[in-house]
Write a protein that holds these residues in place. Structure first.
Motif, mmCIF file in Angstrom:
data_model
loop_
_atom_site.group_PDB
_atom_site.id
_atom_site.type_symbol
_atom_site.label_atom_id
_atom_site.label_comp_id
_atom_site.label_asym_id
_atom_site.label_seq_id
_atom_site.Cartn_x
_atom_site.Cartn_y
_atom_site.Cartn_z
ATOM 1 N N PHE A 133 0.789 -1.306 -0.021
ATOM 2 C CA PHE A 133 -0.006 0.077 0.196
ATOM 3 C C PHE A 133 0.857 1.198 0.103
ATOM 4 N N LEU A 134 1.833 1.293 0.974
ATOM 5 C CA LEU A 134 2.680 2.544 1.152
ATOM 6 C C LEU A 134 3.393 2.623 -0.347
ATOM 7 N N SER A 135 4.348 1.763 -0.679
ATOM 8 C CA SER A 135 5.147 1.918 -1.749
ATOM 9 C C SER A 135 4.467 2.066 -2.952
ATOM 10 N N GLY A 136 3.221 1.315 -2.934
ATOM 11 C CA GLY A 136 2.392 1.329 -4.084
ATOM 12 C C GLY A 136 1.975 2.828 -4.414
ATOM 13 N N THR A 137 1.343 3.423 -3.487
ATOM 14 C CA THR A 137 0.801 4.732 -3.506
ATOM 15 C C THR A 137 1.883 5.952 -3.617
ATOM 16 N N PHE A 138 2.793 5.695 -3.010
ATOM 17 C CA PHE A 138 4.088 6.688 -3.284
ATOM 18 C C PHE A 138 4.590 6.602 -4.897
ATOM 19 N N GLY A 139 4.724 5.200 -5.238
ATOM 20 C CA GLY A 139 5.356 5.082 -6.472
ATOM 21 C C GLY A 139 4.326 5.462 -7.613
ATOM 22 N N VAL A 140 2.976 5.255 -7.452
ATOM 23 C CA VAL A 140 1.990 5.526 -8.479
ATOM 24 C C VAL A 140 1.907 7.060 -8.479
ATOM 25 N N VAL A 141 1.871 7.824 -7.374
ATOM 26 C CA VAL A 141 1.710 9.302 -7.455
ATOM 27 C C VAL A 141 3.159 9.917 -8.223
ATOM 28 N N MET A 142 4.083 9.320 -7.813
ATOM 29 C CA MET A 142 5.539 9.887 -8.655
ATOM 30 C C MET A 142 5.375 9.431 -10.249
ATOM 31 N N GLY A 143 5.008 8.303 -10.356
ATOM 32 C CA GLY A 143 4.919 7.816 -11.838
ATOM 33 C C GLY A 143 3.804 8.843 -12.597
ATOM 34 N N LEU A 144 2.579 8.918 -11.933
ATOM 35 C CA LEU A 144 1.662 9.989 -12.456
ATOM 36 C C LEU A 144 2.265 11.386 -12.728
ATOM 37 N N VAL A 145 2.828 11.874 -11.746
ATOM 38 C CA VAL A 145 3.747 13.085 -11.951
ATOM 39 C C VAL A 145 4.449 13.426 -12.783
ATOM 40 N N ALA A 146 5.537 12.294 -12.936
ATOM 41 C CA ALA A 146 6.464 12.047 -14.098
ATOM 42 C C ALA A 146 5.852 12.259 -15.385
ATOM 43 N N ILE A 201 12.750 13.055 -11.421
ATOM 44 C CA ILE A 201 11.772 11.712 -10.756
ATOM 45 C C ILE A 201 12.472 10.504 -11.375
ATOM 46 N N MET A 202 12.726 10.412 -12.638
ATOM 47 C CA MET A 202 13.196 9.193 -13.228
ATOM 48 C C MET A 202 14.583 8.970 -13.133
ATOM 49 N N ARG A 203 15.433 10.079 -12.943
ATOM 50 C CA ARG A 203 16.981 9.994 -12.410
ATOM 51 C C ARG A 203 16.948 9.394 -10.870
ATOM 52 N N ASN A 244 12.455 0.827 -0.108
ATOM 53 C CA ASN A 244 13.032 0.112 -1.056
ATOM 54 C C ASN A 244 12.314 -0.335 -2.392
ATOM 55 N N GLY A 245 11.014 -0.260 -2.280
ATOM 56 C CA GLY A 245 10.267 -0.963 -3.177
ATOM 57 C C GLY A 245 9.362 0.035 -4.221
ATOM 58 N N TRP A 246 9.437 1.311 -4.019
ATOM 59 C CA TRP A 246 8.498 2.078 -4.668
ATOM 60 C C TRP A 246 8.847 2.434 -6.156
ATOM 61 N N MET A 247 10.087 2.320 -6.578
ATOM 62 C CA MET A 247 10.343 2.458 -7.756
ATOM 63 C C MET A 247 9.635 1.840 -8.993
ATOM 64 N N VAL A 248 9.575 0.436 -8.683
ATOM 65 C CA VAL A 248 9.031 -0.106 -9.834
ATOM 66 C C VAL A 248 7.540 0.177 -10.121
ATOM 67 N N TYR A 249 6.697 0.733 -9.214
ATOM 68 C CA TYR A 249 5.406 1.304 -9.476
ATOM 69 C C TYR A 249 5.482 2.381 -10.376
ATOM 70 N N ALA A 250 6.628 3.440 -9.994
ATOM 71 C CA ALA A 250 6.689 4.681 -10.595
ATOM 72 C C ALA A 250 6.960 4.397 -12.220
ATOM 73 N N ARG A 251 7.978 3.470 -12.467
ATOM 74 C CA ARG A 251 8.203 2.978 -13.708
ATOM 75 C C ARG A 251 7.177 2.568 -14.474
ATOM 76 N N VAL A 252 6.362 1.527 -13.907
ATOM 77 C CA VAL A 252 5.382 1.065 -14.694
ATOM 78 C C VAL A 252 4.280 1.918 -14.779
ATOM 79 N N THR A 253 3.952 2.836 -13.878
ATOM 80 C CA THR A 253 2.944 3.975 -14.120
ATOM 81 C C THR A 253 3.186 4.894 -15.171
ATOM 82 N N ARG A 254 4.516 5.515 -15.265
ATOM 83 C CA ARG A 254 4.959 6.323 -15.872
ATOM 84 C C ARG A 254 4.853 5.841 -17.372
ATOM 85 N N GLY A 255 5.319 4.710 -17.762
ATOM 86 C CA GLY A 255 5.317 4.265 -19.084
ATOM 87 C C GLY A 255 3.829 4.015 -19.493
ATOM 88 N N THR A 256 2.982 3.736 -18.753
ATOM 89 C CA THR A 256 1.495 3.553 -19.040
ATOM 90 C C THR A 256 0.915 5.008 -19.289
#
Lengths: 306, 310
Positions: free
Chosen positions: B110-123, B134-136, B171-183
């Protein structure tokens, strides 16, 4: 090409500096290194003297600057626990970890490639299904527990192999297998799926029509094209093994590598050694990443570095 | 008015019901996925009701009954899975350990997913400078030796359930950010988003109404796979002594305890490990069905081939 290398080296430096900053912020600002390293009954004067001796009473930026300046010369300070340079301990243990990781990756690659290819030849067959099931099982089992089960079977019940420590090649067998199995599962799945995609392409049909032996088409043409994601994943597995899994596996088998040393440093409250280990591991990971980039280029000339 | 909303409600309800039914129906087609899902549901119930189900208090010691083997290996039915070195009931400890695993897994995802998705959406939505910064950060942190850093943080801050959750989430939010940003990047170019922008929809509306729904399927699968990874990570940290601390129970912790008795009490190290492996295996079996189910291309392949998902 030159610009690409320069950029990747720059990115690698950012990673190493970033890791160092995180370690410094966590140990110096979030926690109190003196409280962590000295026993509870130490007096105020003892604490102050200790902090002064290690330079922990200076501003954090000065400490950071000194650490980086020392690290460039491979000088990470004295380990409190062993009373000798931290780098000496790392230089002793790192080769053991690299040996263990190399042995396990050879096992993983050598077994997973033929397994994945055979499975891909007949998707849905019993061989394919049992390979997929086995891979899924392999990557679901916790690694530390897998190691203990191997100890229970080969060390305790059958008494074929030694269960801990370092010695001749027999000591290497169980930890290498333990470190290899989850990677083997992931690699076999990857070989299978990229081979299935590749074998469905037109050129496979064409080469068969031209009378080329099927095994040749599969091994020379299809596998070469399918090998790219496999190389990527192997690189990832090597990095993950060095930077993470080895800690667990080395602890289970008391294999005196860098991961085992990290846990010992934590148990002995030796922050000097611990921060040196983290720095060196981060550097090794960055170097392997760089090597992987060149490996792609060597395998697939279509890739333009730049 | 009332009747109209009633009708709407009933329609909604039946739609919901049939959706659940078709979900279970399709899941039933893939036996491995169904077994995995069923095991997880049972585990969730057991974890929630742990104090009611467990036959003993997981911490209550009884030195008279120490190191008793499981009932199927010569023990008594009083302790179905035997007892440990302090005479604690292994079954009760497994049941309570499920709580910690589920809690840590759900909280971290929940925590890393929320943070990662928000970061991915913004990016993905803002693009430009924000995106590259963000991606750096993502690229840099992905190259970190995550487990080692987690060990350093836990040593300094002190291991406990909340700190384990925090460390694993960081440790785990980055993967959500990548997937979200890509989509987001691919959806942003689509005509319906362009149309919404021309009509004058605000960024927030576009993100929530038009972009997020596209993300639900990949994120759901990713979250479930991450859950499996987190369960394994928590177990490993607790095994190393830097995760859950006694008197709390955790499967990884129990394997570490059992390690000292491996030569004569094999069940102490074996049983908690089986619990971890079964949980992770179930998650993986369910996720591999879900991944195919959520991907229209894969689904088509499967129906064309006329066989279940593997």
């Amino acid at each position: 090409m030159g610009r690409f290398i320069a950029r990747r080296i720059w990115q690698g430096l950012i990673v190493i500096v970033g890791v160092t900053i995180v370690v410094f912020v966590v140990t110096r600002l979030v926690g109190d290194p003196v409280r962590l390293m000295l026993p509870l009954e130490a007096t105020v004067e003892e604490r102050a003297a200790f902090a002064h001796a290690l330079g922990l009473d200076r501003p954090i930026l000065t400490q950071f600057g000194d650490f980086v300046a020392g690290a460039v010369k491979l000088d990470f300070g004295e380990s409190l626990w062993q009373d000798r340079p931290a780098f000496q301990i790392i230089a002793e243990t790192m080769p053991r970890t690299l040996l263990l990781v190399a042995a396990s990756m050879i096992i993983a690659v050598v077994v997973s490639i033929p397994l994945g290819m055979l499975a891909a030849l007949r998707p849905g067959s019993w061989l394919d299904r049992s390979m997929v099931a086995g891979s899924l099982l392999g990557l679901s089992v916790p690694q530390f527990w897998l190691g203990l089960m191997l100890i229970l079977l080969f060390g305790v019940t059958l008494q074929w192999l030694p269960t801990s420590g370092i010695g001749d090649w027999k000591n290497l067998v169980l930890p290498a297998i333990t470190l290899a199995l989850p990677a083997l599962g992931r690699l076999a799945m990857m070989v299978r799926s990229s081979m299935i995609d590749e074998l469905n392409k037109q050129y496979v049909e064409t080469s068969r029509a031209k009378g080329m032996p099927y095994w040749r088409t599969v091994t020379i043409h299809a596998f070469r094209n399918a090998s790219n994601p496999v190389v990527t994943l192997t690189g990832w597995e090597i990095i993950r093994a060095i930077a993470g899994y080895s800690v667990v596996v080395e602890t289970v088998f008391a294999w005196p590598g860098i991961g085992f040393m990290a846990i010992q440093a934590i148990k002995q409250q030796d922050l000097i050694l611990l921060q040196a280990i983290v720095f060196v591991v981060a550097t090794v990971v960055v170097l392997i990443n760089l090597l992987m980039d060149f490996a792609y280029k060597a395998i697939d000339p279509r890739i333009q570095l730049g | 008015m009332a009747s109209v909303s009633d009708v709407g409600l009933t329609i909604g309800r039946t739609a919901n019901k049939s959706r659940t039914r078709s979900f279970l129906g399709e899941l039933w087609q893939d036996k491995a996925g169904f077994i995995g899902f069923a095991f997880l549901v049972i585990l969730l119930v057991v974890a929630t009701l742990a104090p009611l189900i467990a036959p003993y208090d997981p911490a209550s010691q009884s030195l008279v009954d120490r190191l008793q083997p499981p009932a199927f290996a010569g023990g008594t039915s009083a302790h179905l899975l035997g007892t440990d070195n302090l005479g604690r009931d292994v079954l009760s400890r497994i049941i309570h350990g499920a709580r910690v695993s589920m809690l840590v897994g759900v909280a971290v995802v929940f925590l890393s997913g929320t943070f990662g998705v928000v970061m991915g959406l913004v990016a993905g939505y803002k693009g430009g400078r924000t995106d590259s910064i963000i991606m750096r950060v993502v690229d840099t942190q992905v190259a970190f030796p995550g487990l080692l850093l987690a060990l350093v943080i836990l040593t300094v801050v002190g291991p406990s359930v909340p700190t384990v959750i925090l460390v694993l989430a960081i440790n785990g939010w980055m993967v959500y950010a990548r997937v979200t940003r890509g989509t987001v990047l691919s959806v942003r170019e689509s005509e319906y988003v362009e149309a919404a922008e021309i009509v004058g929809a605000r960024p927030r509306r576009i993100i929530f109404k038009h972009i997020l729904p596209n993300l639900s399927a990949p994120l759901l699968t990713l979250g479930i796979l991450e859950f499996a990874r987190i369960v394994l990570a928590e177990a490993a940290l607790s095994f190393l002594g830097l995760g859950v601390q006694p008197p709390q129970t955790s499967w990884g912790l129990d394997v570490a305890t059992g390690r000292d008795y491996i030569f004569n009490s094999w069940w102490l190290v074996t049983i908690p490990g089986v619990a971890i492996a079964l949980t992770v295996l179930s998650v993986n079996m369910f996720a591999s069905w879900l991944r195919i189910q959520a991907d229209p291309l894969e689904r088509e392949k499967r129906f064309a081939a006329g066989q279940g998902a593997v």
